[in-house]
Design a protein around this motif. Sequence first.
Motif, short mmCIF file in Angstrom:
data_model
loop_
_atom_site.label_atom_id
_atom_site.label_comp_id
_atom_site.label_asym_id
_atom_site.label_seq_id
_atom_site.Cartn_x
_atom_site.Cartn_y
_atom_site.Cartn_z
N GLN A 74 -20.07 56.04 -13.96
CA GLN A 74 -20.20 57.13 -14.92
C GLN A 74 -19.30 57.00 -16.14
O GLN A 74 -19.57 57.59 -17.17
N VAL A 75 -18.23 56.20 -16.01
CA VAL A 75 -17.38 55.88 -17.15
C VAL A 75 -17.00 54.40 -17.06
O VAL A 75 -17.12 53.79 -15.99
N VAL A 76 -16.59 53.85 -18.18
CA VAL A 76 -16.01 52.50 -18.21
C VAL A 76 -14.70 52.59 -18.97
O VAL A 76 -14.50 53.46 -19.81
N CYS A 77 -13.80 51.67 -18.65
CA CYS A 77 -12.54 51.56 -19.36
C CYS A 77 -12.64 50.31 -20.23
O CYS A 77 -12.86 49.21 -19.70
N VAL A 78 -12.52 50.49 -21.55
CA VAL A 78 -12.70 49.40 -22.50
C VAL A 78 -11.56 49.38 -23.51
O VAL A 78 -10.96 50.42 -23.80
N ARG A 79 -11.29 48.21 -24.05
CA ARG A 79 -10.28 48.09 -25.10
C ARG A 79 -10.71 48.89 -26.32
O ARG A 79 -11.87 48.86 -26.72
N SER A 80 -9.76 49.58 -26.90
CA SER A 80 -10.03 50.36 -28.11
C SER A 80 -10.33 49.43 -29.28
O SER A 80 -9.67 48.40 -29.44
N LEU A 81 -11.31 49.81 -30.07
CA LEU A 81 -11.61 49.03 -31.28
C LEU A 81 -10.53 49.25 -32.33
O LEU A 81 -10.26 48.37 -33.14
N ALA A 82 -9.90 50.43 -32.30
CA ALA A 82 -8.87 50.75 -33.29
C ALA A 82 -7.52 50.12 -32.96
O ALA A 82 -6.76 49.77 -33.86
#
Length: 154
Positions: A74-82
């Motif tokens: 239901q969610v993923v943890c991803v590196r922030s683009l900012a």
Amino acid sequence: MLNLSAYLMYATGKAARRTLSEKLTARGLRLWHLTVLTLVADLGPQPKGVLAARLDMNASDLAKIVKDLADAGQVVCVRSLADRRRVDVRITPEGRTALDHLNADIASADDDLLTPLSEAEREQLASLLRRVHAHHEDIGPGAGYRVPAQARQP
């Protein structure tokens, strides 16, 4: 006791929580799962630390909730683009579908809880509760989080 608004809000809130918790438990979730999923859906990708602060929650407790949601897809943890050093929690399409089903459960829980009230009374109660909530939200630990207007509609 029935003349004390604080008691009535507490007792009614307890009944509401019990009704909603039963519906969530049937889906293998708890209220914190719904809260985190809704917050990420409303605000977009959020760092775990920001989520924990907004919810006034211990970071390790939040990590467990996020792990549960991630394990369910239901969610993923991803590196922030900012900021590549930051990891954001992002809702998935499956999470949005689950949230749609949960919103139906919430509406059903509201109907169960508010059975004695007419539609006009329900709208008036919701309006008054939003005013009280907004007042305390402005001064409490979650200050700054606002539910989008479309999500606030009864």
